[in-house]
Design an enzyme around this catalytic site. Structure first.
Site, PDB file in Angstrom:
ATOM      1  N   GLY A   1       0.919  -1.316   0.061  1.00  0.00           N
ATOM      2  CA  GLY A   1       0.080   0.073   0.018  1.00  0.00           C
ATOM      3  C   GLY A   1       0.873   1.325  -0.057  1.00  0.00           C
ATOM      4  O   GLY A   1       1.976   1.122  -0.174  1.00  0.00           O
TER       5      GLY A   1
ATOM      6  N   LEU B   1       0.600   3.630  -2.224  1.00  0.00           N
ATOM      7  CA  LEU B   1       0.931   3.366  -3.662  1.00  0.00           C
ATOM      8  C   LEU B   1       1.222   4.740  -4.207  1.00  0.00           C
ATOM      9  O   LEU B   1       0.956   5.737  -3.763  1.00  0.00           O
ATOM     10  CB  LEU B   1      -0.475   3.009  -4.408  1.00  0.00           C
ATOM     11  CG  LEU B   1      -1.001   1.832  -4.051  1.00  0.00           C
ATOM     12  CD1 LEU B   1      -1.918   1.202  -5.175  1.00  0.00           C
ATOM     13  CD2 LEU B   1       0.074   0.497  -4.095  1.00  0.00           C
TER      14      LEU B   1
ATOM     15  N   HIS C   1       4.436   1.632  -7.952  1.00  0.00           N
ATOM     16  CA  HIS C   1       3.312   0.682  -8.118  1.00  0.00           C
ATOM     17  C   HIS C   1       2.507   0.815  -9.264  1.00  0.00           C
ATOM     18  O   HIS C   1       2.055  -0.054  -9.765  1.00  0.00           O
ATOM     19  CB  HIS C   1       2.539   0.819  -6.690  1.00  0.00           C
ATOM     20  CG  HIS C   1       3.123   0.724  -5.423  1.00  0.00           C
ATOM     21  ND1 HIS C   1       3.508   1.464  -4.694  1.00  0.00           N
ATOM     22  CD2 HIS C   1       3.712  -0.584  -4.749  1.00  0.00           C
ATOM     23  CE1 HIS C   1       4.011   1.326  -3.546  1.00  0.00           C
ATOM     24  NE2 HIS C   1       4.329  -0.056  -3.578  1.00  0.00           N
TER      25      HIS C   1
ATOM     26  N   GLY D   1       9.062  -4.730  -8.631  1.00  0.00           N
ATOM     27  CA  GLY D   1       9.974  -3.615  -8.872  1.00  0.00           C
ATOM     28  C   GLY D   1      11.354  -3.861  -8.747  1.00  0.00           C
ATOM     29  O   GLY D   1      11.746  -4.598  -7.905  1.00  0.00           O
TER      30      GLY D   1
ATOM     31  N   LYS E   1      13.628  -1.848  -8.026  1.00  0.00           N
ATOM     32  CA  LYS E   1      14.080  -1.004  -7.006  1.00  0.00           C
ATOM     33  C   LYS E   1      14.384  -2.028  -5.716  1.00  0.00           C
ATOM     34  O   LYS E   1      15.489  -1.968  -5.085  1.00  0.00           O
ATOM     35  CB  LYS E   1      13.291  -0.011  -6.272  1.00  0.00           C
ATOM     36  CG  LYS E   1      13.919   1.037  -5.245  1.00  0.00           C
ATOM     37  CD  LYS E   1      12.978   1.643  -4.703  1.00  0.00           C
ATOM     38  CE  LYS E   1      11.989   1.420  -3.595  1.00  0.00           C
ATOM     39  NZ  LYS E   1      12.475   1.175  -2.423  1.00  0.00           N
TER      40      LYS E   1
ATOM     41  N   GLN F   1      14.600  -8.476  -3.300  1.00  0.00           N
ATOM     42  CA  GLN F   1      13.389  -9.215  -3.245  1.00  0.00           C
ATOM     43  C   GLN F   1      13.090  -9.918  -4.525  1.00  0.00           C
ATOM     44  O   GLN F   1      12.646 -11.201  -4.562  1.00  0.00           O
ATOM     45  CB  GLN F   1      12.304  -8.237  -2.896  1.00  0.00           C
ATOM     46  CG  GLN F   1      11.109  -8.685  -3.094  1.00  0.00           C
ATOM     47  CD  GLN F   1      10.106  -7.609  -2.350  1.00  0.00           C
ATOM     48  OE1 GLN F   1       9.906  -7.607  -0.974  1.00  0.00           O
ATOM     49  NE2 GLN F   1       9.250  -6.655  -3.269  1.00  0.00           N
TER      50      GLN F   1
ATOM     51  N   SER G   1       9.707   5.512  -3.358  1.00  0.00           N
ATOM     52  CA  SER G   1       9.422   4.462  -2.161  1.00  0.00           C
ATOM     53  C   SER G   1       8.182   5.216  -1.516  1.00  0.00           C
ATOM     54  O   SER G   1       8.351   6.368  -0.999  1.00  0.00           O
ATOM     55  CB  SER G   1      10.634   4.644  -1.445  1.00  0.00           C
ATOM     56  OG  SER G   1      10.434   4.108  -0.162  1.00  0.00           O
TER      57      SER G   1
END
Ligand code: PAF
Length: 290
Positions: free
Chosen positions: A31, A33, A37, A147, A149, A153, A185
């Site tokens: 969330g 966003l 996103h 993403g 970024k 992950q 971010s």
């Protein structure tokens, strides 16, 4: 666009779409966003018949002294933005819906989770991999969007999908930046005006690294030293780590060659920010500048 809070409702919605032969794109988020996103949601929109966005601040991926409680939340705004991006379904579960009883089962992607952000945030990627695995089992998407970024992950999730034969294609979408280079971010909201300007040291140090490599530097230590000096020259910044790693397996490099991920984490005040670039060393031209 529909907004639901239960796993049963998601399964019903996605089940009906699949019975109609429709493809499902999935954008998992926590969330708050932003345009980063929205780039994921728009990409999912372009490539799938149905787009599901999840909004869930996952307690499992926050350490005991991290910002779980104060992580920015604004569900109404997120719902409006998800709709703008073209989402069909927003899944915004409660913590008890996702974790109705204490967890005894976790997904741990070894090695890839251990360095870089994993070293500074023990347990973080176990929390990420576990919740993303749960979300994949709930949404059963054809494609899922992450993403660049959060490069580590993305690598962790890609590996989890491969190792566990999860039937989803992961798609990594380039970092979206503010006009001055700051990577978007949700945590940028924590920065005051002085910190916001100090935060540019992340993208500037990555640009410096890129220039050094373009000028022929292949010694990772020299690039790291120059980046470190630049970050240390910013009084509001405190370096967490700089990594120059193989972009596939995240193994640290001494000599730079092939696809190289240059990633860093820096505290600006109490806010920990991350950023990275991918550079193809010695091969194709580098990717777009921060
Ligand atoms: O990148 C994020 O926002 C989160 O780590 C994710 C993938 C939604 C898992 O909670």
């Amino acid at each position: 666009m529909k907004v639901v809070g239960t796993i049963a409702e998601v399964r019903e919605y996605v089940g009906a779409a699949k019975r109609r032969g429709e493809s499902v794109g999935f954008v998992p988020t926590m969330g708050y966003l932003h345009d980063g996103h929205l780039a994921l949601i728009r990409r999912a929109r372009a490539e799938n018949d149905v787009v599901v966005v999840s909004i869930f601040v996952n307690p499992l991926q926050f350490g005991p002294n991290e910002d779980y409680e104060r992580y920015p939340r604004d569900l109404e705004r997120d719902i409006a933005l998800a709709e703008t991006g073209g989402a069909d379904l927003v899944f915004a579960p409660s913590v008890s819906e996702m974790y109705p009883r204490p967890m005894l089962t976790y997904v741990n992607v070894e090695k890839l989770s251990e360095g870089m952000c994993g070293a500074s945030r023990p347990g973080h990627f176990r929390g990420v991999a576990t919740v993303v695995c749960k979300l994949f089992n709930i949404v059963t998407p054809d494609r899922a969007y992450f993403g660049q970024k959060d490069a580590q992950q993305a690598a962790v999730i890609k590996r989890m999908v491969g190792d566990l034969n999860i039937n989803v294609q992961t798609v990594t979408v380039g970092t979206v930046r503010e006009p001055d280079g700051l990577a978007m971010s949700s945590r940028n909201v924590y920065l005051d005006a002085g910190q916001r300007s100090a935060a540019l040291v992340l993208s500037k140090s990555l640009s410096l690294a890129r220039r050094m490599i373009e000028a022929g530097e292949r010694d990772a230590g020299k690039v790291r030293d120059a980046m470190t000096r630049m970050i240390q020259s910013e009084p509001l910044a405190r370096l967490d780590y700089i990594a120059l790693v193989d972009a596939e397996d995240l193994v640290p490099l001494d000599r730079l060659s092939g696809p190289v991920l240059i990633a860093l984490a820096v505290f600006i005040g109490n806010t920990r920010l991350i950023d990275n670039i991918l550079v193809e060393v010695g091969g194709c031209p580098p990717t777009a500048s921060p």
